[in-house]
Every structure is written in structure tokens, then in C-alpha cells.
Design a protein around this motif. Structure first.
Motif, PDB file in Angstrom:
ATOM      1  N   GLY A   1      -0.172  -1.392   9.053  1.00  0.00           N
ATOM      2  CA  GLY A   1      -0.232  -0.344   9.330  1.00  0.00           C
ATOM      3  C   GLY A   1       0.482   0.691   8.736  1.00  0.00           C
ATOM      4  N   SER A   2       1.666   0.563   7.903  1.00  0.00           N
ATOM      5  CA  SER A   2       1.891   1.266   7.209  1.00  0.00           C
ATOM      6  C   SER A   2       1.515   1.479   6.489  1.00  0.00           C
ATOM      7  CB  SER A   2       3.650   0.792   6.200  1.00  0.00           C
ATOM      8  OG  SER A   2       3.494   0.260   5.393  1.00  0.00           O
ATOM      9  N   GLN A   3       0.529   1.086   5.903  1.00  0.00           N
ATOM     10  CA  GLN A   3      -0.558   2.433   4.892  1.00  0.00           C
ATOM     11  C   GLN A   3      -1.861   2.573   5.539  1.00  0.00           C
ATOM     12  OE1 GLN A   3      -3.446  -0.627   3.138  1.00  0.00           O
ATOM     13  NE2 GLN A   3      -2.309   0.136   0.834  1.00  0.00           N
ATOM     14  N   LEU A   4      -1.648   2.567   7.023  1.00  0.00           N
ATOM     15  CA  LEU A   4      -2.735   3.248   7.513  1.00  0.00           C
ATOM     16  C   LEU A   4      -1.786   4.738   7.961  1.00  0.00           C
ATOM     17  CD1 LEU A   4      -4.641   1.242  10.880  1.00  0.00           C
ATOM     18  CD2 LEU A   4      -5.095   2.616   8.746  1.00  0.00           C
ATOM     19  N   ILE A   5      -0.744   4.752   8.350  1.00  0.00           N
ATOM     20  CA  ILE A   5      -0.009   5.688   8.500  1.00  0.00           C
ATOM     21  C   ILE A   5       0.784   6.978   7.453  1.00  0.00           C
ATOM     22  CG2 ILE A   5       2.163   6.863   9.689  1.00  0.00           C
ATOM     23  CD1 ILE A   5      -0.150   5.428  11.505  1.00  0.00           C
ATOM     24  N   ASN A   6       0.980   6.104   6.234  1.00  0.00           N
ATOM     25  CA  ASN A   6       1.543   6.670   5.101  1.00  0.00           C
ATOM     26  C   ASN A   6       0.174   7.150   4.744  1.00  0.00           C
ATOM     27  OD1 ASN A   6       4.144   6.279   6.167  1.00  0.00           O
ATOM     28  ND2 ASN A   6       3.903   4.398   5.209  1.00  0.00           N
ATOM     29  N   ASP A   7      -0.896   6.292   3.446  1.00  0.00           N
ATOM     30  CA  ASP A   7      -1.533   6.248   3.071  1.00  0.00           C
ATOM     31  C   ASP A   7      -2.537   6.944   3.497  1.00  0.00           C
ATOM     32  OD1 ASP A   7       0.442   5.984   1.361  1.00  0.00           O
ATOM     33  OD2 ASP A   7      -0.345   3.422   1.586  1.00  0.00           O
ATOM     34  N   TYR A   8      -3.191   7.025   4.449  1.00  0.00           N
ATOM     35  CA  TYR A   8      -4.432   7.117   4.833  1.00  0.00           C
ATOM     36  C   TYR A   8      -4.505   7.660   6.536  1.00  0.00           C
ATOM     37  CZ  TYR A   8      -5.927   3.610   1.578  1.00  0.00           C
ATOM     38  OH  TYR A   8      -6.684   3.506   0.162  1.00  0.00           O
TER      39      TYR A   8
ATOM     40  N   PHE B   1     -13.419  -9.783  -1.039  1.00  0.00           N
ATOM     41  CA  PHE B   1     -13.121  -9.002  -2.742  1.00  0.00           C
ATOM     42  C   PHE B   1     -11.383  -8.615  -3.464  1.00  0.00           C
ATOM     43  CE2 PHE B   1     -17.997  -8.711  -3.335  1.00  0.00           C
ATOM     44  CZ  PHE B   1     -17.368  -9.499  -4.371  1.00  0.00           C
ATOM     45  N   ALA B   2     -11.196  -8.070  -1.872  1.00  0.00           N
ATOM     46  CA  ALA B   2      -9.515  -7.607  -2.096  1.00  0.00           C
ATOM     47  C   ALA B   2      -9.116  -9.220  -1.465  1.00  0.00           C
ATOM     48  CB  ALA B   2      -9.491  -6.623  -0.783  1.00  0.00           C
TER      49      ALA B   2
ATOM     50  N   LEU C   1      -4.991  -7.757  -2.511  1.00  0.00           N
ATOM     51  CA  LEU C   1      -4.698  -6.259  -2.227  1.00  0.00           C
ATOM     52  C   LEU C   1      -4.319  -6.159  -0.678  1.00  0.00           C
ATOM     53  CD1 LEU C   1      -7.070  -4.525  -4.140  1.00  0.00           C
ATOM     54  CD2 LEU C   1      -4.818  -4.233  -4.457  1.00  0.00           C
ATOM     55  N   ILE C   2      -4.348  -5.468   0.553  1.00  0.00           N
ATOM     56  CA  ILE C   2      -4.469  -4.873   1.653  1.00  0.00           C
ATOM     57  C   ILE C   2      -5.417  -3.820   1.770  1.00  0.00           C
ATOM     58  CG2 ILE C   2      -2.628  -3.814   2.196  1.00  0.00           C
ATOM     59  CD1 ILE C   2      -2.423  -6.749   3.674  1.00  0.00           C
ATOM     60  N   THR C   3      -5.440  -3.053   1.218  1.00  0.00           N
ATOM     61  CA  THR C   3      -6.285  -1.700   1.026  1.00  0.00           C
ATOM     62  C   THR C   3      -7.967  -2.508   1.479  1.00  0.00           C
ATOM     63  OG1 THR C   3      -5.086  -1.200  -1.000  1.00  0.00           O
ATOM     64  CG2 THR C   3      -6.506   0.531   0.199  1.00  0.00           C
TER      65      THR C   3
ATOM     66  N   THR D   1      -7.347  -2.487   5.225  1.00  0.00           N
ATOM     67  CA  THR D   1      -7.907  -1.035   5.505  1.00  0.00           C
ATOM     68  C   THR D   1      -9.021  -0.473   5.893  1.00  0.00           C
ATOM     69  OG1 THR D   1      -5.580  -1.436   4.646  1.00  0.00           O
ATOM     70  CG2 THR D   1      -5.819   1.263   5.904  1.00  0.00           C
ATOM     71  N   PHE D   2      -9.417  -0.833   4.810  1.00  0.00           N
ATOM     72  CA  PHE D   2     -10.622   0.449   4.304  1.00  0.00           C
ATOM     73  C   PHE D   2     -11.422  -0.477   5.624  1.00  0.00           C
ATOM     74  CE2 PHE D   2     -15.150   0.713   2.869  1.00  0.00           C
ATOM     75  CZ  PHE D   2     -14.352   2.516   2.627  1.00  0.00           C
ATOM     76  N   SER D   3     -11.404  -2.323   6.125  1.00  0.00           N
ATOM     77  CA  SER D   3     -13.020  -2.009   6.947  1.00  0.00           C
ATOM     78  C   SER D   3     -12.114  -2.527   8.453  1.00  0.00           C
ATOM     79  CB  SER D   3     -12.803  -3.289   6.909  1.00  0.00           C
ATOM     80  OG  SER D   3     -11.715  -4.625   6.114  1.00  0.00           O
TER      81      SER D   3
END
Lengths: 163, 88
Positions: free
Chosen positions: A129-136, B35-36, B43-45, B48-50
């Protein structure tokens, strides 16, 4: 243990994917496709990403599969609009009561108590959630815009004929 | 993923083409997450991307199904190769 589960789930996923493309009746293909999506959600759980698994079930099985079934029934209207069989009410009632009584019996006789959720999974959710709001945040907005545009486009296309 | 590509090439029914696209997108998302997850430092990215990928797949399915319904109204058939009326 995990290896066996992974093997079974992936084999089921691939099998249902093939079945979705090869089954003779389109509706059965749609059902097989949603089962394949369910297998993919199982794979996500095996990959320790519970959030994606929940999202997968919500979006794919909840909306896309249902949408596909609706469209199939629209396209093959003459075949699916008038189904006459399947009116065995007593059998349905018996099955429902049987299922309810067995489930009640087992849940009352089991030793399950209330549990607290796994804190690791919660921190995972928090991080996503924090990555969604802060980075993206910009991509998040753009995704919302794309969803809105696609809904408007689909509606205009559906209305196109009636003008 | 290979199943999806096979379907994309071999089938002519538009709804089955949509099935194939969905299967391909699903396979791609599995690759992202896997792969993440098995990166040296997980990685959590990828997750997020998916999320974005799943949302965009949903929009694609909605628009594709609308196009299919429209093509069926025009043509009374959903064979893709018969859709040559759309040529400009």
C-alpha cells in the motif's frame, strides 16, 4: 510438501487452460478458464504473495469470468435463453440440508478457536500500500483513468446500434 | 503461456482468442511475482506491478467483450476471419 502442492496446482492450471481452449462447448470453456485462474491464485499463495492472490480471485473470477459467461450467453442467446430441464426441487433441498448439517457438525466438533492474522502478511500489505501511494501514485491515477475510459468506451460501443 | 500462444494462433472464434490473451497475461504476472520473490533480496515491487497488470487486463477484457458483442450484432457471427467488413 510444498513441491507436491506446487506440482499439482500448476498441472491443474495448465490442464484447465488447455481445456478452456479445446472444450467443445464455449460455456464449459469459460468455466475451465475460471478454474485455471483459481489455480493461478493458488500459485500466488505458494509464492507468498497473498495480496495478489486475493486480487486475482476478485478481479479475474469475480468479474472477468462472469463477464465472459454473460457475453457467451448473449451471443448464443437462442441456445441458453430457454432451458427447460433442471426442476428437481426436493433433491436440491435435500442436498442443501445435508451439506448444512455436515458442515455444522464438523465445525462444532472441531477444536478450532479464533485466530489472529499472521503479522508478516499484514506488513506485506502495508508495504504494498505504501509503495502504491508513495512511489507509484501517478501510475495509480493513470490506471484509474484507463479503467474509466474503458468503461465509457464499452458503453458507447454497446449503445452504438440503438442510435 | 505456450498454451495461450497456441490458442491465439490456432483459434478463430473471437471469445477463444480473448481466453488466450487472458492466459498469456496470467502467465506474465506469475513470472513477475515469481522472479521478484526469488530475487536475492525479495522485492515487493513485483507484486505492486502485477496489481497494475491485473487492472489493465480487466480493462482489456471489458473492451474486448464489448467489441465482440458489437461484432456479433453486425455480423451474426464471431469468426474473426469473417470480420473483413472492418477494413477501412
Amino acid at each position: 510438501m510444498t513441491d507436491v502442492v506446487f506440482l499439482v496446482v500448476s498441472l491443474l492450471t495448465v490442464f484447465f487452460a488447455i481445456l478452456a481452449l479445446e472444450s467443445r462447448e464455449l460455456v464449459y470453456g469459460a468455466v475451465a478458464l475460471s478454474l485455471s485462474f483459481l489455480g493461478v491464485a493458488g500459485l500466488f499463495i505458494l509464492l507468498d504473495s497473498l495480496y495478489i492472490a486475493i486480487f486475482q480471485v476478485l478481479v479475474y473470477i469475480g468479474s472477468i469470468a462472469i463477464l465472459i459467461v454473460f457475453v457467451i450467453m448473449l451471443v448464443r442467446r437462442d441456445k441458453w435463453a430457454n432451458v427447460t430441464s433442471g426442476n428437481e426441487r426436493i433433491l436440491g433441498i435435500i442436498a442443501a440440508v445435508l451439506l448444512f448439517s455436515t458442515m455444522t457438525y464438523f465445525s462444532l466438533s472441531s477444536s478450532l478457536t479464533s485466530q489472529y492474522p499472521n503479522p508478516a502478511a499484514i506488513s506485506d500489505f502495508y508495504e504494498i500500500g505504501s509503495q502504491l501511494i508513495n512511489d507509484y501514485w501517478l501510475i495509480l491515477q493513470l490506471t484509474g483513468l484507463a479503467l474509466a475510459v474503458s468503461i465509457v468506451g464499452a458503453l458507447t460501443m454497446a449503445k452504438f446500434e440503438n442510435r | 503461456m505456450c498454451v495461450g500462444i497456441y490458442g491465439l494462433i490456432a483459434k478463430r472464434n473471437a471469445i477463444r482468442l480473448l481466453f488466450s490473451v487472458e492466459i498469456i497475461i496470467n502467465a506474465a504476472i506469475i513470472n513477475f511475482v515469481a522472479f521478484a520473490r526469488y530475487h536475492d533480496t525479495p522485492l515487493i515491487t513485483g507484486q505492486t506491478f502485477s496489481l497494475f497488470a491485473i487492472a489493465l487486463a480487466a480493462t482489456e477484457a471489458a473492451v474486448g467483450l464489448a467489441i465482440i458483442v458489437q461484432a456479433f450484432r453486425l455480423n451474426n457471427d464471431i469468426d474473426v476471419l469473417e470480420l473483413k467488413k472492418l477494413r477501412g
